[in-house]
Design an enzyme around this catalytic site. Structure first.
Site, short mmCIF file in Angstrom:
data_model
loop_
_atom_site.label_atom_id
_atom_site.label_comp_id
_atom_site.label_asym_id
_atom_site.label_seq_id
_atom_site.Cartn_x
_atom_site.Cartn_y
_atom_site.Cartn_z
N LYS A 116 0.84 -1.21 0.00
CA LYS A 116 0.00 0.00 0.00
C LYS A 116 0.87 1.25 0.00
O LYS A 116 0.51 2.26 -0.60
CB LYS A 116 -0.95 0.01 1.20
CG LYS A 116 -2.05 -1.00 1.06
CD LYS A 116 -3.29 -0.57 1.83
CE LYS A 116 -4.41 -1.57 1.58
NZ LYS A 116 -5.62 -1.25 2.34
N LYS A 206 -9.28 -11.60 -10.72
CA LYS A 206 -10.51 -11.55 -9.93
C LYS A 206 -11.25 -10.25 -10.19
O LYS A 206 -10.65 -9.24 -10.59
CB LYS A 206 -10.21 -11.76 -8.44
CG LYS A 206 -9.64 -10.59 -7.72
CD LYS A 206 -9.70 -10.83 -6.20
CE LYS A 206 -9.75 -9.47 -5.51
NZ LYS A 206 -9.82 -9.44 -4.10
N LYS A 209 -13.17 -4.46 -6.88
CA LYS A 209 -14.00 -3.26 -6.71
C LYS A 209 -13.23 -1.99 -7.02
O LYS A 209 -13.81 -0.96 -7.32
CB LYS A 209 -14.63 -3.21 -5.31
CG LYS A 209 -13.67 -3.29 -4.15
CD LYS A 209 -14.44 -3.38 -2.83
CE LYS A 209 -13.49 -3.76 -1.69
NZ LYS A 209 -14.20 -3.96 -0.43
#
Ligand code: TRP
Length: 340
Positions: A116, A206, A209
């Site tokens: 991150k 996958k 979102k």
């Protein structure tokens, strides 16, 4: 009675993949374990360790809880407690104490922090670094033994276990319940591993979102008709026959998987229904219809839950959580010498 604790981040609009891979299994778990204690919370203090739009945070939290209620989380079960992390000050307070028993080097090894941090190089905060230790506090405050988690969180669970072991060795074995190891977790909760709904445009990946490509994903808030169109334009292959084959026909296999999960039918039955058929269009029309009805129905249920319903549920859950968490916090404060 065991304590199962689950923290659900709600800062991005969830996809149908999140619904099938996380919401539905969580609801099943809560039904199978209706005799155990289930702490279901939103880690809202965790939601701005990387930059977000703060004007939406409150509403997103409420909406995120509505989604779980609409998915079937049983609010009438007195063993299920629903709360927001930010309303339980003991989380942040225990986090500080745990910080002081966590070697910097150990925390520095967390791969999610590195990843991150690399995604947001201008916004690497102390909060992002501290994220897993707050998570350890979330778990240890409630003596939670079982913590359903995605694979990307296993390292954080291991850190929480290490902190608990270290503090128990120093201050007495009764201080914290040791969360179960990843292996024991999977066994206890019968979690199906590896269920992943794939991207509609790149079925080898996958469904994510956070993808920028609107056509790759179906959001739970998507207009049902619009979602059906996305299914109709999903990427498939040129094999020309419907088979379940994740390697050579991931797009078709993804459609079959969605159909099976959304209609609650065994995947084998769905596969044999379509075996040998050659019209990808027919399969797409069927899945598009299933998705459209699922979304319309789900959205109707969400609409029927008011903000004040959610507030009332949270108030109850937060009363319970504050009592439980303050009790544990005081035990820790005593153990480390702050109270007599
Ligand atoms: N880090 C978890 C995630 O990203 C969310 C979370 C925060 C959590 N605190 C937790 C999960 C405590 C379980 C227990 O999914």
């Amino acid at each position: 009675m065991e304590t199962i604790l689950t923290g659900v981040r709600v800062n991005e609009e969830p996809t149908i993949g999140n619904f099938l891979g996380a919401y539905a299994p969580m609801i099943n778990l809560s039904r199978e374990h209706s005799e155990d204690r289930i702490n279901f919370f939103v880690p809202d203090l965790h939601s701005f360790t990387t930059p977000i739009d703060h004007s939406k945070l409150y509403e997103q939290t409420i909406k995120g809880i509505k989604y779980y209620l609409a998915a079937g989380l049983d609010v009438n079960n007195p063993n299920i407690h629903i709360y927001r992390q930010s309303r339980i000050p003991a989380h942040a307070e225990l986090c500080w104490i745990l910080d002081c028993f966590t070697p910097f080097g150990e925390a520095s090894r967390m791969t999610q922090f590195k990843e991150k941090g690399a995604e947001h190089p201008d916004a690497v905060t102390v909060g992002l670094f501290n994220y897993p230790i707050l998570m350890a506090a979330d778990i240890l405050l409630y003596d939670a033994k079982y913590v359903p988690l995605g694979e990307d969180q296993f390292q954080h669970l291991e850190l929480a276990r290490n902190i608990a072991i270290r503090m128990n060795n120093k201050f007495g074995q009764e201080l914290f319940t040791l969360p179960a190891s990843e292996k024991e977790q999977v066994k206890f909760m019968h979690l199906e591993k590896g269920l992943r709904i794939r991207s509609l445009t790149e079925p080898n990946k996958k469904m994510s979102k956070s993808s920028e490509n609107e056509r790759s994903k179906i959001l739970l808030c998507d207009d049902p008709k619009h979602a059906a169109k996305k299914i109709m334009s999903a990427t498939t292959d040129s094999e020309g026959v419907i088979r379940f084959d994740m390697v050579n026909q991931p797009g078709i296999s993804n459609l079959l998987t969605m159909e099976s999960l959304l209609t609650n039918r065994d995947i084998q039955d769905v596969i044999s229904d379509w075996a040998g058929q050659t019209s990808y269009g027919d399969l797409k029309r069927k899945v598009a219809d299933t998705v459209m009805h699922f979304l319309a129905d789900f959205q109707e249920r969400v609409k029927n839950i008011s903000n004040s319903d959610v507030e009332a549920i949270l108030e109850r859950g937060e009363q319970y959580a504050n009592t439980a968490a303050n009790k544990k916090l005081r035990q820790v404060q005593k153990a480390i010498g702050l109270y007599k």
